[in-house]
Design a protein around this motif. Structure first.
Motif, PDB file in Angstrom:
ATOM      1  N   TRP A 172      47.436 -34.174 -30.916  1.00  0.00           N
ATOM      2  CA  TRP A 172      47.071 -32.812 -31.278  1.00  0.00           C
ATOM      3  C   TRP A 172      45.741 -32.465 -30.616  1.00  0.00           C
ATOM      4  CZ3 TRP A 172      47.851 -33.631 -37.250  1.00  0.00           C
ATOM      5  CH2 TRP A 172      49.230 -33.567 -37.540  1.00  0.00           C
ATOM      6  N   VAL A 173      45.582 -31.203 -30.289  1.00  0.00           N
ATOM      7  CA  VAL A 173      44.294 -30.708 -29.817  1.00  0.00           C
ATOM      8  C   VAL A 173      43.934 -29.487 -30.648  1.00  0.00           C
ATOM      9  CG1 VAL A 173      42.929 -29.857 -27.873  1.00  0.00           C
ATOM     10  CG2 VAL A 173      44.805 -31.482 -27.455  1.00  0.00           C
ATOM     11  N   ASP A 174      42.902 -29.618 -31.454  1.00  0.00           N
ATOM     12  CA  ASP A 174      42.381 -28.490 -32.223  1.00  0.00           C
ATOM     13  C   ASP A 174      41.440 -27.682 -31.335  1.00  0.00           C
ATOM     14  OD1 ASP A 174      43.773 -29.181 -34.432  1.00  0.00           O
ATOM     15  OD2 ASP A 174      42.054 -29.608 -35.718  1.00  0.00           O
ATOM     16  N   VAL A 175      41.664 -26.371 -31.273  1.00  0.00           N
ATOM     17  CA  VAL A 175      40.816 -25.478 -30.485  1.00  0.00           C
ATOM     18  C   VAL A 175      40.247 -24.426 -31.425  1.00  0.00           C
ATOM     19  CG1 VAL A 175      40.683 -23.888 -28.534  1.00  0.00           C
ATOM     20  CG2 VAL A 175      42.288 -25.819 -28.463  1.00  0.00           C
ATOM     21  N   THR A 176      38.922 -24.375 -31.479  1.00  0.00           N
ATOM     22  CA  THR A 176      38.248 -23.459 -32.397  1.00  0.00           C
ATOM     23  C   THR A 176      37.175 -22.666 -31.662  1.00  0.00           C
ATOM     24  OG1 THR A 176      38.540 -25.072 -34.185  1.00  0.00           O
ATOM     25  CG2 THR A 176      36.989 -23.271 -34.588  1.00  0.00           C
ATOM     26  N   VAL A 177      37.103 -21.378 -31.948  1.00  0.00           N
ATOM     27  CA  VAL A 177      36.035 -20.521 -31.423  1.00  0.00           C
ATOM     28  C   VAL A 177      35.396 -19.809 -32.610  1.00  0.00           C
ATOM     29  CG1 VAL A 177      35.394 -18.678 -29.829  1.00  0.00           C
ATOM     30  CG2 VAL A 177      37.379 -20.130 -29.321  1.00  0.00           C
ATOM     31  N   GLU A 185      25.288 -17.037 -31.398  1.00  0.00           N
ATOM     32  CA  GLU A 185      25.732 -18.308 -30.827  1.00  0.00           C
ATOM     33  C   GLU A 185      27.246 -18.434 -30.967  1.00  0.00           C
ATOM     34  OE1 GLU A 185      23.343 -21.977 -31.502  1.00  0.00           O
ATOM     35  OE2 GLU A 185      25.200 -22.734 -32.396  1.00  0.00           O
ATOM     36  N   VAL A 186      27.907 -18.691 -29.839  1.00  0.00           N
ATOM     37  CA  VAL A 186      29.362 -18.888 -29.834  1.00  0.00           C
ATOM     38  C   VAL A 186      29.656 -20.359 -29.613  1.00  0.00           C
ATOM     39  CG1 VAL A 186      31.572 -18.195 -28.863  1.00  0.00           C
ATOM     40  CG2 VAL A 186      29.642 -16.600 -28.809  1.00  0.00           C
ATOM     41  N   ASN A 187      30.438 -20.953 -30.509  1.00  0.00           N
ATOM     42  CA  ASN A 187      30.836 -22.350 -30.379  1.00  0.00           C
ATOM     43  C   ASN A 187      32.315 -22.433 -30.053  1.00  0.00           C
ATOM     44  OD1 ASN A 187      28.948 -24.813 -31.252  1.00  0.00           O
ATOM     45  ND2 ASN A 187      28.253 -22.952 -32.319  1.00  0.00           N
ATOM     46  N   TRP A 188      32.621 -23.167 -28.984  1.00  0.00           N
ATOM     47  CA  TRP A 188      33.997 -23.458 -28.589  1.00  0.00           C
ATOM     48  C   TRP A 188      34.190 -24.960 -28.761  1.00  0.00           C
ATOM     49  CZ3 TRP A 188      36.286 -19.098 -25.866  1.00  0.00           C
ATOM     50  CH2 TRP A 188      35.366 -18.110 -25.504  1.00  0.00           C
ATOM     51  N   ASP A 189      35.143 -25.363 -29.587  1.00  0.00           N
ATOM     52  CA  ASP A 189      35.368 -26.784 -29.848  1.00  0.00           C
ATOM     53  C   ASP A 189      36.796 -27.176 -29.489  1.00  0.00           C
ATOM     54  OD1 ASP A 189      32.878 -27.899 -31.063  1.00  0.00           O
ATOM     55  OD2 ASP A 189      33.238 -26.327 -32.535  1.00  0.00           O
ATOM     56  N   PHE A 190      36.915 -28.261 -28.713  1.00  0.00           N
ATOM     57  CA  PHE A 190      38.200 -28.873 -28.391  1.00  0.00           C
ATOM     58  C   PHE A 190      38.157 -30.291 -28.966  1.00  0.00           C
ATOM     59  CE2 PHE A 190      37.190 -25.741 -25.225  1.00  0.00           C
ATOM     60  CZ  PHE A 190      38.395 -25.128 -24.876  1.00  0.00           C
ATOM     61  N   ARG A 191      39.158 -30.650 -29.774  1.00  0.00           N
ATOM     62  CA  ARG A 191      39.106 -31.950 -30.453  1.00  0.00           C
ATOM     63  C   ARG A 191      40.485 -32.590 -30.436  1.00  0.00           C
ATOM     64  NH1 ARG A 191      38.260 -33.876 -36.202  1.00  0.00           N
ATOM     65  NH2 ARG A 191      36.638 -35.477 -36.046  1.00  0.00           N
ATOM     66  N   THR A 192      40.570 -33.795 -29.865  1.00  0.00           N
ATOM     67  CA  THR A 192      41.822 -34.544 -29.841  1.00  0.00           C
ATOM     68  C   THR A 192      42.008 -35.260 -31.174  1.00  0.00           C
ATOM     69  OG1 THR A 192      41.404 -34.969 -27.494  1.00  0.00           O
ATOM     70  CG2 THR A 192      43.177 -36.222 -28.538  1.00  0.00           C
ATOM     71  N   LEU A 193      43.216 -35.148 -31.740  1.00  0.00           N
ATOM     72  CA  LEU A 193      43.512 -35.798 -33.018  1.00  0.00           C
ATOM     73  C   LEU A 193      44.786 -36.629 -32.903  1.00  0.00           C
ATOM     74  CD1 LEU A 193      42.852 -32.830 -35.499  1.00  0.00           C
ATOM     75  CD2 LEU A 193      41.289 -34.705 -34.916  1.00  0.00           C
ATOM     76  N   ASP A 194      44.804 -37.731 -33.626  1.00  0.00           N
ATOM     77  CA  ASP A 194      45.997 -38.564 -33.729  1.00  0.00           C
ATOM     78  C   ASP A 194      46.869 -37.999 -34.851  1.00  0.00           C
ATOM     79  OD1 ASP A 194      47.914 -40.518 -34.216  1.00  0.00           O
ATOM     80  OD2 ASP A 194      46.534 -42.174 -33.823  1.00  0.00           O
ATOM     81  N   PRO A 195      48.092 -37.564 -34.563  1.00  0.00           N
ATOM     82  CA  PRO A 195      48.943 -36.998 -35.617  1.00  0.00           C
ATOM     83  C   PRO A 195      49.201 -37.967 -36.768  1.00  0.00           C
ATOM     84  CG  PRO A 195      49.865 -36.516 -33.457  1.00  0.00           C
ATOM     85  CD  PRO A 195      48.746 -37.495 -33.240  1.00  0.00           C
ATOM     86  N   ASP A 196      49.093 -39.263 -36.508  1.00  0.00           N
ATOM     87  CA  ASP A 196      49.352 -40.243 -37.566  1.00  0.00           C
ATOM     88  C   ASP A 196      48.223 -40.318 -38.569  1.00  0.00           C
ATOM     89  OD1 ASP A 196      51.766 -40.909 -36.343  1.00  0.00           O
ATOM     90  OD2 ASP A 196      50.836 -42.490 -35.123  1.00  0.00           O
ATOM     91  N   THR A 197      46.994 -39.970 -38.137  1.00  0.00           N
ATOM     92  CA  THR A 197      45.839 -40.118 -39.020  1.00  0.00           C
ATOM     93  C   THR A 197      45.090 -38.808 -39.251  1.00  0.00           C
ATOM     94  OG1 THR A 197      44.326 -40.633 -37.195  1.00  0.00           O
ATOM     95  CG2 THR A 197      45.531 -42.483 -38.183  1.00  0.00           C
ATOM     96  N   GLY A 198      45.278 -37.844 -38.355  1.00  0.00           N
ATOM     97  CA  GLY A 198      44.499 -36.609 -38.446  1.00  0.00           C
ATOM     98  C   GLY A 198      43.065 -36.789 -38.004  1.00  0.00           C
TER      99      GLY A 198
END
Length: 277
Positions: A172-177, A185-198
């Protein structure tokens, strides 16, 4: 020939009478044909009457042309900020112009691991109207994230396959703005997640942004638009820059982009016969 090609590309043909070129379109077309054949000396005689009769639309047409000339077309370095080119050495933009900014980030070819997290922070100039902030595009690798028009806060979760041959696993890739309207201030976050653990992957070679290659798999960018504040005086300089952090590495500070609020100097482009009428 270049002028004619540009005009045709913008929908200006002999049959045009309305639309974005307005009543000025047919006269401008005839002028381009004459200029293409006989040279610029015919400018004042051929275009004067059309301009005077439809002066407001003439100005609107020039602004439209300036906006196309302001597009940035050039090579880029990884991890940089690109903004409006503007007009002239002062990079002039108008008070009512929509300004587009792009932030590029790249996990370089020589990196030894993919990035699991990328955080980009953009510091909006106080002279920008933060209420008009609009996310227009988010992309990484070969994936473009759909963004609805008029978006100032954003979240989505994408599912991507592992980039490695022989590894049969999705991530999973969570994308948040998020825009903080108190600080700009604008924050752009990309975060890789393991679907098995979150949680972030335990595998250090797993991540949404692998080291780059010829396919561009290690590149990403985001685009946003925003307007200047409507109360700015001509001569106001707007600056903008961003920082980019890969995982826990030190922040990379992008170049600063800047523009000056002003108006196109029409007197430089109106033929002398018009200014003396």
């Amino acid at each position: 020939t270049n002028l004619l090609g540009f005009a045709i590309g913008q929908g200006l043909t002999p049959s045009v009478s309305k639309g974005r070129w307005g009543n000025f379109g047919p006269g401008f077309w005839r002028t381009l044909l004459a200029l293409n054949k006989h040279g610029k000396d015919l400018w004042a005689h051929l275009i004067a009457d059309s301009v005077i009769e439809n002066f407001d639309e003439f100005v609107e047409t020039l602004v439209h042309l300036f906006s196309w000339w302001s597009e940035v077309i050039r090579p880029r370095d990884p991890n940089e900020k690109v903004g409006p080119q503007g007009f002239g050495q002062d990079r002039i933009v108008t008070i009512d112009e929509e300004l587009f900014y792009t932030i590029y980030f790249e996990n370089v070819v020589t990196a030894t691991a993919p990035a699991q997290e990328v955080n980009v922070v953009d510091y909006l100039d106080p002279d920008l109207d933060w209420r008009t902030f609009d996310v227009t595009e988010i992309a990484f690798g070969d994936r473009v994230i759909a963004v609805q028009e008029g978006t100032d806060q954003f979240y989505t979760q994408a599912t991507i396959p592992d980039y490695r041959i022989g590894v049969e696993k999705d991530w999973w890739v969570d994308v948040t703005v998020q825009l903080d309207y108190q600080t700009g201030e604008v924050n752009w976050d990309f975060r890789t997640l393991d679907p098995d653990t979150g949680e972030l992957p335990d595998d250090p070679l797993a991540g949404f942004l692998p080291p780059n290659d010829a396919t561009g798999r290690g590149e990403g960018h985001m685009v946003f638009s925003i307007h200047p504040r409507p109360d700015l005086a001509n001569g106001t300089v707007i600056t903008n820059r961003a920082t980019i952090v890969f995982d826990t590495e030190e922040a990379i500070v992008t170049n600063e982009v800047w523009n000056t609020i002003g108006e196109p100097l029409l007197s430089l482009y109106l033929p002398l016969v018009l200014r003396n009428r």
